[in-house]
Scaffold this motif. Structure first.
Motif, PDB file in Angstrom:
ATOM      1  N   GLU A   1     -10.981  -1.759  -3.644  1.00 11.62           N
ATOM      2  CA  GLU A   1     -12.270  -0.270  -2.784  1.00 11.62           C
ATOM      3  C   GLU A   1     -11.132   0.613  -4.364  1.00 11.62           C
ATOM      4  OE1 GLU A   1     -14.283   0.910  -0.958  1.00 11.62           O
ATOM      5  OE2 GLU A   1     -14.144  -1.935  -0.069  1.00 11.62           O
ATOM      6  N   ARG A   2     -10.102   0.261  -4.894  1.00  8.09           N
ATOM      7  CA  ARG A   2      -8.826   1.053  -5.630  1.00  8.09           C
ATOM      8  C   ARG A   2      -8.652   2.100  -5.075  1.00  8.09           C
ATOM      9  NH1 ARG A   2     -12.220  -2.885  -9.147  1.00  8.09           N
ATOM     10  NH2 ARG A   2     -11.244  -3.119 -10.492  1.00  8.09           N
ATOM     11  N   GLN A   3      -8.753   2.230  -3.875  1.00  6.36           N
ATOM     12  CA  GLN A   3      -8.062   3.045  -3.248  1.00  6.36           C
ATOM     13  C   GLN A   3      -7.454   3.238  -1.887  1.00  6.36           C
ATOM     14  OE1 GLN A   3     -11.526   5.318  -2.423  1.00  6.36           O
ATOM     15  NE2 GLN A   3     -11.148   4.660  -0.183  1.00  6.36           N
ATOM     16  N   ILE A   4      -6.256   3.626  -1.299  1.00  5.61           N
ATOM     17  CA  ILE A   4      -5.641   3.197   0.031  1.00  5.61           C
ATOM     18  C   ILE A   4      -5.805   4.980   0.781  1.00  5.61           C
ATOM     19  CG2 ILE A   4      -3.559   1.791   0.571  1.00  5.61           C
ATOM     20  CD1 ILE A   4      -2.297   2.766  -2.446  1.00  5.61           C
ATOM     21  N   SER A   5      -6.599   4.352   1.863  1.00  2.00           N
ATOM     22  CA  SER A   5      -5.719   5.501   2.878  1.00  2.00           C
ATOM     23  C   SER A   5      -5.475   4.818   4.193  1.00  2.00           C
ATOM     24  CB  SER A   5      -7.362   4.973   3.473  1.00  2.00           C
ATOM     25  OG  SER A   5      -8.433   5.633   2.818  1.00  2.00           O
ATOM     26  N   LEU A   6      -4.087   5.880   4.048  1.00  2.00           N
ATOM     27  CA  LEU A   6      -3.576   6.044   5.045  1.00  2.00           C
ATOM     28  C   LEU A   6      -3.373   7.403   5.925  1.00  2.00           C
ATOM     29  CD1 LEU A   6      -0.019   4.915   3.144  1.00  2.00           C
ATOM     30  CD2 LEU A   6      -0.827   3.110   4.517  1.00  2.00           C
ATOM     31  N   ASP A   7      -3.155   7.558   7.364  1.00  2.00           N
ATOM     32  CA  ASP A   7      -2.889   8.332   7.681  1.00  2.00           C
ATOM     33  C   ASP A   7      -3.909   9.363   7.994  1.00  2.00           C
ATOM     34  OD1 ASP A   7      -0.523   7.216   8.898  1.00  2.00           O
ATOM     35  OD2 ASP A   7       0.354   8.728   8.175  1.00  2.00           O
ATOM     36  N   GLY A   8      -5.359   8.954   7.437  1.00  2.00           N
ATOM     37  CA  GLY A   8      -6.247   9.896   7.589  1.00  2.00           C
ATOM     38  C   GLY A   8      -6.521  10.715   5.878  1.00  2.00           C
ATOM     39  N   VAL A   9      -5.668  10.055   4.949  1.00  2.00           N
ATOM     40  CA  VAL A   9      -5.948  11.020   3.491  1.00  2.00           C
ATOM     41  C   VAL A   9      -6.152   9.676   2.715  1.00  2.00           C
ATOM     42  CG1 VAL A   9      -3.914  11.644   1.974  1.00  2.00           C
ATOM     43  CG2 VAL A   9      -3.946  12.399   4.355  1.00  2.00           C
ATOM     44  N   THR A  10      -6.479   9.886   1.513  1.00  2.00           N
ATOM     45  CA  THR A  10      -6.869   8.933   0.584  1.00  2.00           C
ATOM     46  C   THR A  10      -6.402   8.789  -0.771  1.00  2.00           C
ATOM     47  OG1 THR A  10      -8.765   7.826   1.484  1.00  2.00           O
ATOM     48  CG2 THR A  10      -8.659   7.643  -0.284  1.00  2.00           C
TER      49      THR A  10
ATOM     50  N   ALA B   1       0.787  -1.165  -0.123  1.00  3.32           N
ATOM     51  CA  ALA B   1      -0.550   0.028  -0.125  1.00  3.32           C
ATOM     52  C   ALA B   1       0.698   0.927   0.245  1.00  3.32           C
ATOM     53  CB  ALA B   1      -0.838  -0.053   1.719  1.00  3.32           C
ATOM     54  N   GLY B   2       1.765   0.681   0.386  1.00  2.00           N
ATOM     55  CA  GLY B   2       3.388   2.201   0.791  1.00  2.00           C
ATOM     56  C   GLY B   2       3.003   2.871   2.484  1.00  2.00           C
ATOM     57  N   PHE B   3       3.355   3.781   2.926  1.00  2.00           N
ATOM     58  CA  PHE B   3       3.784   4.815   3.261  1.00  2.00           C
ATOM     59  C   PHE B   3       3.472   5.896   3.473  1.00  2.00           C
ATOM     60  CE2 PHE B   3       8.045   3.203   1.436  1.00  2.00           C
ATOM     61  CZ  PHE B   3       9.158   4.140   2.726  1.00  2.00           C
ATOM     62  N   THR B   4       3.758   6.832   4.836  1.00  2.00           N
ATOM     63  CA  THR B   4       3.843   8.022   4.951  1.00  2.00           C
ATOM     64  C   THR B   4       4.967   7.875   5.246  1.00  2.00           C
ATOM     65  OG1 THR B   4       2.281   8.015   7.185  1.00  2.00           O
ATOM     66  CG2 THR B   4       1.520   8.674   4.855  1.00  2.00           C
ATOM     67  N   MET B   5       5.664   9.011   5.420  1.00  4.69           N
ATOM     68  CA  MET B   5       7.295   9.750   6.475  1.00  4.69           C
ATOM     69  C   MET B   5       7.821  10.881   6.355  1.00  4.69           C
ATOM     70  SD  MET B   5      10.283   8.540   3.123  1.00  4.69           S
ATOM     71  CE  MET B   5      11.521   9.643   4.549  1.00  4.69           C
ATOM     72  N   LEU B   6       8.256  11.183   6.540  1.00  5.61           N
ATOM     73  CA  LEU B   6       8.786  12.829   7.631  1.00  5.61           C
ATOM     74  C   LEU B   6       9.601  13.524   6.366  1.00  5.61           C
ATOM     75  CD1 LEU B   6       8.333  15.274   9.010  1.00  5.61           C
ATOM     76  CD2 LEU B   6      10.346  14.401  10.413  1.00  5.61           C
ATOM     77  N   ASP B   7       9.346  14.351   5.306  1.00 10.02           N
ATOM     78  CA  ASP B   7       9.892  14.993   4.655  1.00 10.02           C
ATOM     79  C   ASP B   7      11.106  15.908   5.382  1.00 10.02           C
ATOM     80  OD1 ASP B   7      11.232  16.222   2.991  1.00 10.02           O
ATOM     81  OD2 ASP B   7      10.044  15.514   1.081  1.00 10.02           O
ATOM     82  N   SER B   8      11.686  15.565   5.435  1.00 13.08           N
ATOM     83  CA  SER B   8      13.026  16.877   6.633  1.00 13.08           C
ATOM     84  C   SER B   8      12.969  17.854   5.462  1.00 13.08           C
ATOM     85  CB  SER B   8      14.086  15.860   7.057  1.00 13.08           C
ATOM     86  OG  SER B   8      14.930  15.544   5.928  1.00 13.08           O
ATOM     87  N   ALA B   9      12.963  17.843   4.239  1.00 14.99           N
ATOM     88  CA  ALA B   9      13.142  19.233   4.048  1.00 14.99           C
ATOM     89  C   ALA B   9      12.652  20.328   3.693  1.00 14.99           C
ATOM     90  CB  ALA B   9      13.476  19.126   2.467  1.00 14.99           C
ATOM     91  N   LYS B  10      10.842  19.390   3.587  1.00 18.25           N
ATOM     92  CA  LYS B  10       9.341  20.190   3.578  1.00 18.25           C
ATOM     93  C   LYS B  10       9.005  20.326   4.948  1.00 18.25           C
ATOM     94  CE  LYS B  10       8.185  18.439  -1.136  1.00 18.25           C
ATOM     95  NZ  LYS B  10       7.588  17.972  -1.768  1.00 18.25           N
ATOM     96  N   GLY B  11       9.577  19.196   6.221  1.00 27.31           N
ATOM     97  CA  GLY B  11       8.384  19.680   7.104  1.00 27.31           C
ATOM     98  C   GLY B  11       7.690  19.304   7.148  1.00 27.31           C
ATOM     99  N   GLU B  12       7.208  18.417   6.750  1.00 24.96           N
ATOM    100  CA  GLU B  12       6.175  17.683   6.275  1.00 24.96           C
ATOM    101  C   GLU B  12       5.838  16.153   6.147  1.00 24.96           C
ATOM    102  OE1 GLU B  12       4.554  18.900   1.989  1.00 24.96           O
ATOM    103  OE2 GLU B  12       3.831  20.074   3.612  1.00 24.96           O
TER     104      GLU B  12
ATOM    105  N   ASP C   1       5.121   5.947  -2.507  1.00 28.54           N
ATOM    106  CA  ASP C   1       4.176   4.356  -3.222  1.00 28.54           C
ATOM    107  C   ASP C   1       4.753   3.299  -2.946  1.00 28.54           C
ATOM    108  OD1 ASP C   1       2.625   7.579  -4.908  1.00 28.54           O
ATOM    109  OD2 ASP C   1       3.785   6.269  -6.821  1.00 28.54           O
ATOM    110  N   GLY C   2       3.290   2.297  -2.828  1.00 29.14           N
ATOM    111  CA  GLY C   2       3.191   0.976  -3.116  1.00 29.14           C
ATOM    112  C   GLY C   2       3.795   0.692  -3.880  1.00 29.14           C
TER     113      GLY C   2
END
Length: 312
Positions: free
Chosen positions: A122-131, A76-87, A92-93
């Motif tokens: 579902e043809r979508q993925i939801s991670l950390d509240g984001v679809t 499914a992929g994952f979210t990670m902290l981008d230190s340059a953007k601070g977010e 992608d998975g």
């Protein structure tokens, strides 16, 4: 055959020798936005089949070799902290593609299987509240090996039911295998497809056209009679659910479209029924003795179910 489908099947045929029925049914599943489970022994061309299809359409192709240590985030992929953007940003998975080969799905843990099947449904993925929407078209071809089942995780029937079709390629004939040797002598046969014969937008347009294929009430009743006959039968423990009848309905429309008709015939239903329905049932001990496999059972149902007279 529809001219666009003919071009697509011909392009895939530059890589896959023979197996026309399997190629056409795989295209039918694509037109119905369904997914395919391909159960076969290693080395018969499963990877080449889905690669050739994606190369012919120009879509993005990913392959993931499923093993017990694969994690849901690999799918499914994952979210990670981008230190340059601070977010936090999404990475992608494997499912972020048009064509995904999930090789040996029964070697993945149930948690990973669930992550894949959720994305398929579902043809979508939801991670950390984001679809995150998946690209379209989106086709998963999962494979499993019918032998060497040590260390595998059996797909539950509820998950098997999510696959639109179950196909098998089988061994080639002697003449076909000679052609395979000749094609692989100098290079990978995938090189025989230098460029796509159509675009992913063309597939989306054809998917909409399939929905407009007409089905008479007689054929609809025929589909329901086939499916419902598996539910009150001593030869089955688990009959086919309404999801199965919907899948057969769609597959018959796709077959009619492939063969350039605006209406579905009973033959379209019969030509797709085994691939669409056989993996959705569980045979009773009596049924296993009488028919051995789900495919043989569905073939018997087709022989005994009254075929309607065709009215356009």
């Amino acid at each position: 055959m529809n001219s666009n489908i003919s071009r697509l099947a011909e392009s895939v045929g530059r890589v896959i020798v023979g197996k026309q029925d399997t190629v056409v049914k795989l295209i039918a599943a694509l037109l119905c936005e369904g997914h395919v489970l391909l159960e076969d022994v290693p080395g018969v061309g499963k990877t080449q089949l889905i690669t050739a299809l994606s190369r012919s359409i120009g879509g993005k192709f990913n392959r993931i070799q499923l093993t017990p240590d694969i994690m849901p985030s690999d799918i499914a992929g994952f979210t990670m902290l981008d230190s340059a953007k601070g977010e936090f940003v999404y990475r992608d998975g494997a499912v972020m593609c048009n064509f995904l080969l999930a090789d040996e799905i029964n070697r993945a843990s149930p948690k990973v299987q669930s992550a894949l099947l959720e994305a398929m449904e579902e043809r979508q993925i939801s991670l950390d509240g984001v679809t995150h929407k998946l690209p379209r078209p989106f086709l998963v071809m999962a494979t499993q090996n019918p032998v060497e089942t040590y260390g595998t995780f059996h797909l539950p029937e509820a998950q098997m039911d999510r696959f639109f079709m179950k196909l098998s390629m089988g061994y080639p004939s002697v003449q076909e295998e000679v052609m395979i040797l000749e094609r692989t002598e100098r290079h990978n046969p995938i090189a025989n497809i230098p460029e796509p014969v159509m675009h992913v937008d063309d597939i989306a347009a054809m998917q909409e056209e399939v929905k407009r294929v007409r089905v008479t009430d007689e054929v609809k009743n025929y589909i329901v009679r086939i499916v419902s006959s598996t539910r009150q039968d001593r030869n089955t423990i688990l009959g086919i659910s309404p999801r199965g009848s919907i899948a057969l309905f769609k597959a018959a429309k796709a077959f009619a479209y492939i063969y350039d008709r605006e209406y579905v015939t009973p033959d379209d239903v019969k030509n797709t029924a085994v691939s669409v329905l056989a993996h959705r049932i569980i045979l009773s001990p009596q049924g296993k003795t009488a028919f051995s496999t789900g495919e043989a059972y569905i073939e018997n149902v087709l022989r005994t179910c009254q075929v309607p007279s065709m009215i356009r």
